[in-house]
Structures are given as structure tokens and as C-alpha cells.
Design a protein around this motif. Structure first.
Motif, PDB file in Angstrom:
ATOM      1  N   HIS A 311      30.765  56.426  53.383  1.00  0.00           N
ATOM      2  CA  HIS A 311      29.444  57.022  53.641  1.00  0.00           C
ATOM      3  C   HIS A 311      29.152  56.949  55.133  1.00  0.00           C
ATOM      4  N   SER A 312      29.708  57.908  55.857  1.00  0.00           N
ATOM      5  CA  SER A 312      29.545  57.957  57.304  1.00  0.00           C
ATOM      6  C   SER A 312      28.782  59.223  57.695  1.00  0.00           C
ATOM      7  N   HIS A 313      28.150  59.176  58.845  1.00  0.00           N
ATOM      8  CA  HIS A 313      27.575  60.361  59.489  1.00  0.00           C
ATOM      9  C   HIS A 313      28.133  60.367  60.916  1.00  0.00           C
ATOM     10  N   THR A 314      29.231  61.065  61.109  1.00  0.00           N
ATOM     11  CA  THR A 314      30.039  60.969  62.318  1.00  0.00           C
ATOM     12  C   THR A 314      29.257  61.383  63.565  1.00  0.00           C
ATOM     13  N   THR A 315      29.457  60.640  64.646  1.00  0.00           N
ATOM     14  CA  THR A 315      28.928  61.016  65.950  1.00  0.00           C
ATOM     15  C   THR A 315      30.082  61.078  66.944  1.00  0.00           C
ATOM     16  N   LEU A 316      29.798  61.573  68.138  1.00  0.00           N
ATOM     17  CA  LEU A 316      30.831  61.579  69.168  1.00  0.00           C
ATOM     18  C   LEU A 316      31.305  60.174  69.495  1.00  0.00           C
ATOM     19  N   ASP A 317      30.419  59.210  69.395  1.00  0.00           N
ATOM     20  CA  ASP A 317      30.744  57.841  69.786  1.00  0.00           C
ATOM     21  C   ASP A 317      31.341  57.025  68.655  1.00  0.00           C
ATOM     22  N   SER A 318      31.155  57.456  67.413  1.00  0.00           N
ATOM     23  CA  SER A 318      31.498  56.591  66.282  1.00  0.00           C
ATOM     24  C   SER A 318      32.987  56.315  66.168  1.00  0.00           C
ATOM     25  N   GLY A 319      33.834  57.236  66.665  1.00  0.00           N
ATOM     26  CA  GLY A 319      35.266  57.080  66.483  1.00  0.00           C
ATOM     27  C   GLY A 319      35.819  55.774  67.003  1.00  0.00           C
ATOM     28  N   LEU A 320      35.478  55.420  68.233  1.00  0.00           N
ATOM     29  CA  LEU A 320      35.998  54.184  68.811  1.00  0.00           C
ATOM     30  C   LEU A 320      35.413  52.950  68.132  1.00  0.00           C
ATOM     31  N   TRP A 321      34.150  53.013  67.747  1.00  0.00           N
ATOM     32  CA  TRP A 321      33.552  51.878  67.037  1.00  0.00           C
ATOM     33  C   TRP A 321      34.277  51.640  65.723  1.00  0.00           C
ATOM     34  N   TYR A 322      34.558  52.713  65.017  1.00  0.00           N
ATOM     35  CA  TYR A 322      35.280  52.569  63.752  1.00  0.00           C
ATOM     36  C   TYR A 322      36.675  51.989  63.961  1.00  0.00           C
ATOM     37  N   LEU A 323      37.416  52.559  64.891  1.00  0.00           N
ATOM     38  CA  LEU A 323      38.786  52.095  65.101  1.00  0.00           C
ATOM     39  C   LEU A 323      38.822  50.626  65.521  1.00  0.00           C
ATOM     40  N   ALA A 324      37.899  50.225  66.365  1.00  0.00           N
ATOM     41  CA  ALA A 324      37.854  48.828  66.796  1.00  0.00           C
ATOM     42  C   ALA A 324      37.612  47.891  65.619  1.00  0.00           C
ATOM     43  N   ALA A 325      36.928  48.387  64.593  1.00  0.00           N
ATOM     44  CA  ALA A 325      36.626  47.578  63.410  1.00  0.00           C
ATOM     45  C   ALA A 325      37.702  47.685  62.339  1.00  0.00           C
ATOM     46  N   GLY A 326      38.762  48.449  62.607  1.00  0.00           N
ATOM     47  CA  GLY A 326      39.826  48.594  61.630  1.00  0.00           C
ATOM     48  C   GLY A 326      39.557  49.655  60.585  1.00  0.00           C
ATOM     49  N   VAL A 327      38.596  50.537  60.851  1.00  0.00           N
ATOM     50  CA  VAL A 327      38.269  51.620  59.917  1.00  0.00           C
ATOM     51  C   VAL A 327      38.990  52.878  60.384  1.00  0.00           C
ATOM     52  N   THR A 328      39.967  53.312  59.619  1.00  0.00           N
ATOM     53  CA  THR A 328      40.791  54.457  60.020  1.00  0.00           C
ATOM     54  C   THR A 328      40.554  55.682  59.144  1.00  0.00           C
ATOM     55  N   ASN A 329      39.672  55.545  58.144  1.00  0.00           N
ATOM     56  CA  ASN A 329      39.400  56.650  57.222  1.00  0.00           C
ATOM     57  C   ASN A 329      37.912  56.661  56.883  1.00  0.00           C
ATOM     58  N   THR A 330      37.290  57.826  56.989  1.00  0.00           N
ATOM     59  CA  THR A 330      35.874  57.937  56.650  1.00  0.00           C
ATOM     60  C   THR A 330      35.616  59.196  55.836  1.00  0.00           C
ATOM     61  N   ARG A 331      34.484  59.176  55.150  1.00  0.00           N
ATOM     62  CA  ARG A 331      33.975  60.381  54.493  1.00  0.00           C
ATOM     63  C   ARG A 331      32.622  60.686  55.113  1.00  0.00           C
ATOM     64  N   ASP A 332      32.512  61.832  55.777  1.00  0.00           N
ATOM     65  CA  ASP A 332      31.259  62.230  56.404  1.00  0.00           C
ATOM     66  C   ASP A 332      30.349  62.816  55.337  1.00  0.00           C
ATOM     67  N   MET A 333      29.179  62.205  55.172  1.00  0.00           N
ATOM     68  CA  MET A 333      28.271  62.578  54.083  1.00  0.00           C
ATOM     69  C   MET A 333      27.128  63.487  54.521  1.00  0.00           C
ATOM     70  N   GLY A 334      27.250  64.119  55.672  1.00  0.00           N
ATOM     71  CA  GLY A 334      26.221  65.052  56.109  1.00  0.00           C
ATOM     72  C   GLY A 334      26.097  65.062  57.604  1.00  0.00           C
ATOM     73  N   ASN A 335      26.088  66.269  58.184  1.00  0.00           N
ATOM     74  CA  ASN A 335      26.139  66.342  59.631  1.00  0.00           C
ATOM     75  C   ASN A 335      25.676  67.721  60.079  1.00  0.00           C
ATOM     76  N   ASN A 336      25.660  67.913  61.396  1.00  0.00           N
ATOM     77  CA  ASN A 336      25.556  69.247  61.964  1.00  0.00           C
ATOM     78  C   ASN A 336      26.921  69.901  61.750  1.00  0.00           C
ATOM     79  N   ASN A 337      26.961  70.938  60.937  1.00  0.00           N
ATOM     80  CA  ASN A 337      28.250  71.454  60.481  1.00  0.00           C
ATOM     81  C   ASN A 337      29.155  71.963  61.603  1.00  0.00           C
ATOM     82  N   PRO A 338      28.681  72.805  62.533  1.00  0.00           N
ATOM     83  CA  PRO A 338      29.569  73.233  63.623  1.00  0.00           C
ATOM     84  C   PRO A 338      30.084  72.066  64.458  1.00  0.00           C
ATOM     85  N   PHE A 339      29.212  71.098  64.711  1.00  0.00           N
ATOM     86  CA  PHE A 339      29.616  69.910  65.468  1.00  0.00           C
ATOM     87  C   PHE A 339      30.752  69.182  64.764  1.00  0.00           C
ATOM     88  N   LEU A 340      30.606  68.970  63.444  1.00  0.00           N
ATOM     89  CA  LEU A 340      31.615  68.220  62.704  1.00  0.00           C
ATOM     90  C   LEU A 340      32.949  68.951  62.685  1.00  0.00           C
TER      91      LEU A 340
END
Length: 683
Positions: A311-340
Motif C-alpha cells: 500500500h504505497s503512494h509513490t513519490t519522486l523521493d520515495s524510491g531511495l527511502w524504500y531501497l534503504a529500508a530493504g523494500v524492493t517491491n511496492t504496489r501503488d494504490m493511487g497517484n497522479n496517473n501521468p506522473f506514475l
């Protein structure tokens, strides 16, 4: 707790810097301004501030997704334009009471907020960073720090802000604004546009933007500008932090978590070649395939498959935060569609860091409480058109939200299923989980959305913060009652999983002003001061001792629900509704707290998610032939699930990341030592 210290020389020098007087002249502080608050192209609120010679009055009001801050601030300014008296009152995001104050007088700076209180000795006014802030404060910080030597300034209660001037922007009306970027307050930078008089033009952000009234036509342009500026920053970080290896390398001296058996095996050497696991060999193996290969030494640590956030809502910054925490797979549960869509493209091209993303299509009905993500629809016909759009653009599921008309749900699920898509989501207002399962839901999102079906009367409106505050009623919920058993039977029969996001419910129900929660204690002191303070607050309104007890007992009942669902074989899909990565760790800890074993929690967060999303043939477990989706932990998570909080190395396909390097680049104190790469065995 009250602290006292004398302000340092650098801060004193900055505060006395002579440019300040020119920047904050009375001519520049004699206007009333309104900023329109926009989200996903729609107006959701305003910021009004009336600036006089030595004072400012600010009103901030947001209604988005049935919630939003409502704050009033009265500020007195020094001759240099620094606040010397600051009173803030109102309600925070979820309705919690806000009363905050700051005062500099007679050589002392004193503050009181939800998070903390303090007092320091200061011969000159000191820039204070509010705990409950408005976009006006952000612009004020930028102006003040920009005027300081080297555009850098130590602030209260702690920390340092830095401001950089980026570029000029021409705007309608034959005037231009300058874009500034400020770092040091939170997890992400602040971007502010100021005009030639240093008055606010816009405050930019990921999902929300505040823009001067009358300039709303520039919304798309400024949103794009924000995206470009942040993109440049995160692309540079990807170049700096992603490590790639030509040919094979080895992760040596490791134990690994076998997600299929739930056991820890080893010690082994794991050979990686071209982003895939090519072999898992006993450390005593004399295989010539690895004797002279470069390697990382796991030093007896545990390798687990990459974690999932369902249950993620991806941002430009979230990628590095996730990887640093050992999270390599996410499901985006709602976003600005063109951005995503653009973001995933860049991650696939490896110009941006981030986990693999499965994208869900957000679908909301029109109401005064609508959430501004994805598509907000006005009819069943339009809803079906958007389902088809999501299918054409490769989205995996449809996510339905609170304002959706329940009568449209059967048609939506029928269309989605016909196209091979699943349907998940909130339980729309004025209906219940059983009705939505019967209407075709394949999954339910958020444990409160499930439990509200047992706690509310049919006429109560979950489009409002009631979907949080009503959870205090769970203290007296009988889990053996017919309504509870009927819903669990229904979920078990239809194979309907739950994405609990228990960690967010814990945060909303149990966070208390001035306290560091059990969930945040392991990492909070490592974080930027603004984030630290925001985490130490009360989110729920009307908190009396009796209400406090009700929330605590209700959260305990929530954990009992998790255990019962698990015992029935109803799948739990670990999600967070957050992007920091730290909450994924806590979600798994809560499953153990609820009664799952550490192995069961780890399986839920790795192989279980891969199986649910039909990815188990290439990720989810550590096996030869699968993608290199590896996290090296400092410790044994089967003995202590909290070991997931200490990743030392993260491998995602052919890219390798050091969490210590990432956290250092993001302004966070690392949680575990980095693992060095040995380029040759010397043999």
C-alpha cells in the motif's frame, strides 16, 4: 522537558546579517495575499495572510479527502523580519487540537508545541521552526535563510536549513518569480517561488501546491516545474548511489531465509550474475565458479528476499527511502496517473532509484469529501470508461474509494474482471464489507475499513474523519459476535485478503503529543528535526483519559482481529500508506505482536505478496534462477523480527545499494554499517 543553552556564534552572526533589514523592509511587508491550495488540479483550500509592518496574521484551511489542517497564526516580527512572538491554534490534519507558541524576549527563546517545549538563551531573535505549519511559514523560512551568510542557518529547536536559488520564472502580468529550494526541515526539500519583493508566489509539492490567487492558470506549468527540479535532484542521487557490477560477484558468508519453508539456512555463498541468482553454494564448496570472484562479505548476517509494501503512494523521493529500508517491491494504490507512468518508465531505464511498482488505478466518486487522486467520476458510465483506461495503460487492479456510489460497484467490478483486473479498496460510505464482497471486491484495504462494518450504524458517514475516530468503539467489540463471524466467513469463503495497514492505524490511534511512540522509537532520533517533531503529536480530537484508554484497548482488539484472520487462512498483505520504508518494518513487527511467528510475518512480507501478484516465478524467495532481490540484514529476523530495521546491503536486479550511503545522502544517521565490496580475492 526544558533545555537551556547559549546560541552559537554562527547563528548569532547570521541573525545579525545586515541584508536582513533590506529584505524585510516595511514596503515589502505591507500587503494582504491569498494562496489557493490545489490538489490534482482542484481547489482544496486557501492560505490567507495579512502582512503589516511588524506583524502577520495567517489563516490556513484545507478540505481534501474529508480532512485537512485548519490553522490560525498570529506573528509579531523583529525589525529584521524574524518572528519574535508566534501563536498558532486550530486543528491538524485529522482534527487533533493544535496550540503552539514561540516567544523571544529579553535574551530567551521559549516554545511550546505538541511535540516538545524548550527554552534557550539567545541575545538575538532566533528562527523557530513550527511543528504545525502553513505554506506561509515555508516562504518565511526561505527568505530568512537566503539572507543569512552562505544561505545556511541554524534553527530552533534544532538542526540547520540551507537555501539555494535555482532559476527565474516568467509569470503573467509581466513579472517574474525566483525559485528557491530549502533543505534540512523534513524528508524532502521545500520549493518556494518569491517575487522581486520577496513575497510568496507559490509553494510547490508532490500532491499539493499553493499558488497566489489569480495565478491558478499556471498550476500545470508550476507542477511540471516542480517535477523537473525534483527529477534532476533524484536522478543525480541515483547516479551517485547505484552500484553496478560487470560479470559475477558473490555475497559470502551469509545465512538466508528460505521463504518456502520459513527457515534460516546456511552458511552459504550466493552467486549473482547479470542481476540474477546463478547459484547458492555451501561455504565449504570448492567450486571454481566462485573462487576468484569479487564479493560482499555478509559476515554471518541474514539474507532475506526484498520486502514488499502493498500500500504505497509513490513519490519522486520515495524510491531511495524504500531501497534503504530493504523494500524492493511496492504496489501503488493511487497517484497522479501521468506522473506514475513516467516515473515507472524512468525506473525501468534506471535513471531513477526505486522498487519495482505494481500500479493500481484509483477511482473515486464525486462528493464534497472526494480524495483527489487518479480519477474522480460523476457517473457509472464515466467510472467504466476509467476502468477501461486503466486496463489500456497496464494497471493491475482498480482501487475504489470512500465517495464511490455503492450502486455502481457491481458494474465496476464486472468490467474490471472482464478485462482481467482485480478490485480492491475502501468500503464506500453507507455500505459495508459484506455488501462489497458480494458486489465483486477481490480484496479489502485497511483494517479499519473492515472493522467499521461492525462498529457503525448504516447512516454514519465514513467519508469524514469518523473512519478513524469510530475505531475507539472497537474496545467493546465482541469478536465472536454474528456480524464479525459472518464477515470473516465471507472473506474466507471468497478468498478475500486484507491489506491491513495496521501501522498507520497505530500511528493515528496511539500517537500522543510530546511522546515518541513504540513504533517510531527505533529510528526517529536519526531523522531531520522537522520529521521528528511531526511524529510526536496527537492526531485524534477530543482526547480525554477515557478516550485515550478506549483507543488503546481498541488497537489491542485490532491486533486480535489480525490474528483471527491469519488463523482462518485469510491472507494479510503488508502495506503502510506511507513511503518512508520504516513503516514496512513496523507492519511486520505488529503482525508478530498480534501472534504470528517472525517466519510467518516474513513470508507475508515477501513470498506471500509475490504469490498474490503472480510474481513468484521470479521474485519472493531466494532461489537459483530468480532475480537478485536480496537484503542483507545485521542479525537474525527469526529470533527478532526487528532485525529487518537494519539492512546493510540491498540488491535489486543488477543494481546494488548501500543503505548507509543512502541515509547519509538524505541527511539521516545510518542504522547499520555498510558492507564493503572486495574487487578481488587475491588468489
Amino acid at each position: 522537558m526544558t533545555v537551556k543553552f547559549t546560541i552559537n556564534r554562527r547563528l548569532r552572526t547570521a541573525l545579525l546579517f545586515p541584508v536582513m533589514a533590506g529584505l524585510f523592509s516595511t514596503s515589502a511587508l505591507a500587503s494582504a495575499t491569498t494562496l489557493t491550495v490545489m490538489a490534482n488540479g482542484e481547489k482544496v483550500g486557501f492560505v490567507k495572510f495579512d502582512e503589516k509592518e511588524n506583524s502577520v496574521s495567517v489563516d490556513y484551511h484545507v478540505d481534501n479527502n474529508g480532512r485537512g489542517p485548519k490553522l490560525h497564526a498570529e506573528v509579531s516580527l523583529s525589525g529584521e523580519g524574524i518572528p519574535v512572538n508566534w501563536e498558532i491554534s486550530g486543528r491538524s490534519l485529522m482534527g487533533g487540537q493544535v496550540t503552539e507558541s514561540y516567544r523571544w524576549d529579553a535574551g530567551s527563546a521559549i516554545w511550546q508545541s505538541q511535540a516538545d517545549s524548550g527554552q534557550v538563551s539567545a541575545t538575538e531573535p532566533v528562527l523557530y521552526i513550527t511543528n504545525d505549519s502553513t505554506p506561509w511559514e515555508t516562504t518565511q523560512y526561505v527568505k530568512t535563510v537566503w539572507a543569512a551568510p552562505e544561505h545556511r542557518l541554524a534553527v530552533l529547536p534544532a538542526g540547520e536549513l540551507t537555501v539555494a536559488k535555482l532559476q527565474n520564472v516568467q509569470l503573467p502580468g509581466n513579472f517574474h518569480a525566483t525559485v528557491y529550494r530549502m533543505t534540512g526541515r523534513g524528508l524532502t526539500p521545500d520549493y518556494v517561488l518569491l517575487d522581486d519583493d520577496m513575497l510568496p508566489v507559490a509553494v510547490l509539492g508532490t500532491n499539493q501546491l499553493s499558488i497566489r490567487e489569480g495565478l491558478e492558470s499556471e498550476l500545470t506549468r508550476l507542477s511540471d516545474l516542480y517535477g523537473e527540479l525534483e527529477m534532476q535532484r533524484v536522478q543525480a542521487l541515483q547516479k551517485q548511489l547505484a552500484h553496478r557490477h560487470e560479470g559475477k560477484y558473490v555475497v559470502r558468508n551469509a545465512w538466508y531465509f528460505d521463504a518456502k519453508s520459513g527457515t534460516r539456512k546456511g552458511p552459504v555463498n550466493i552467486v549473482v550474475d547479470g542481476g540474477k541468482i546463478s547459484a547458492i553454494l555451501d561455504t565449504g564448496s570448492k567450486s571454481t565458479n566462485m573462487q576468484n570472484l569479487p564479493y560482499y562479505d555478509a559476515e554471518g548476517g541474514t539474507v532475506i528476499p526484498g520486502l514488499n509494501d502493498m500500500h504505497s503512494h509513490t513519490t519522486l523521493d520515495s524510491g531511495l527511502w524504500y531501497l534503504a529500508a530493504g523494500v524492493t517491491n511496492t504496489r501503488d494504490m493511487g497517484n497522479n496517473n501521468p506522473f506514475l507512468l513516467d516515473l515507472i518508465k524512468q525506473m525501468d531505464e534506471k535513471t531513477l532509484a526505486g522498487p519495482r511498482i505494481v500500479k493500481n488505478g484509483f477511482l473515486e466518486g464525486r462528493s464534497p469529501y472526494s480524495a483527489r487522486l487518479g480519477f474522480v467520476v460523476d457517473s457509472e458510465k464515466e467510472a467504466l470508461e476509467k476502468v477501461r483506461w486503466y486496463h489500456e495503460n497496464g494497471f493491475w487492479q482498480i482501487k475504489i474509494y470512500n465517495s464511490m456510489d455503492p450502486d455502481w460497484v457491481p458494474a465496476i467490478t464486472t468490467e474490471a474482471h472482464k478485462l482481467g483486473m482485480g478490485v480492491t479498496g475502501h468500503i464506500p460510505a453507507f455500505t459495508n464489507p459484506d455488501a462489497m464482497i458480494s458486489s465483486g471486491y477481490d480484496e479489502i484495504t485497511h483494517i479499519n475499513q473492515l472493522m467499521l462494518g461492525w462498529l457503525l450504524t448504516p447512516e454514519e458517514d465514513t467519508r469524514t474523519p469518523l473512519r478513524l475516530t469510530a475505531m475507539q468503539r472497537a474496545a467493546n467489540l465482541d469478536l465472536d459476535s454474528k456480524p464479525v463471524q459472518r464477515t470473516m466467513d465471507h472473506m474466507e469463503k471468497e478468498g478475500v485478503p486484507l491489506d491491513p495497514t495496521a501501522v498507520i492505524l497505530e500511528r493515528l490511534m496511539l500517537s500522543r503529543a510530546g511522546e515518541v511512540s513504540e513504533a517510531d522509537a527505533p529510528y526517529l532520533s536519526h531523522m531531520p528535526i522537522g520529521y521528528q517533531r511531526y511524529r510526536k503529536r496527537t492526531f485524534v480530537p477530543g482526547l480525554t483519559p477515557e478516550v485515550d484508554t478506549a483507543y488503546r484497548e481498541s488497537f489491542s482488539k485490532l491486533l486480535q482481529v489480525l490474528k483471527r484472520l491469519h488463523e482462518r487462512g485469510i491472507q494479510l498483505l503488508p502495506g503502510t500508506d506511507d513511503t518512508s520504508g520504516f513503516t514496512v518494518h513496523r507492519e511486520l513487527e505488529l503482525y508478530v505482536k498480534a501472534g504470528l511467528s517472525p517466519a510467518e510475518a516474513l513470508i507475508a512480507g515477501t513470498l506471500g505478496c509475490a504469490q498474490y501478484m503472480e510474481q513468484e516465478s521470479w521474485v519472493g524467495s531466494i532461489e537459483a534462477g530468480k532475480q537478485a532481490d536480496l537484503v542483507i540484514l545485521d542479525g537474525n529476523p527469526l529470533e527478532d523480527i526487528s532485525a529487518v530495521r537494519r539492512p546493510r546491503l540491498v540488491v535489486k536486479d543488477d543494481q546494488v545499494y548501500s543503505p548507509a550511503e543512502i541515509y547519509t545522502a538524505l541527511g539521516v544517521k545510518p542504522f547499520a554499517k555498510r558492507i564493503s565490496f572486495v574487487s578481488s580475492t587475491g588468489k
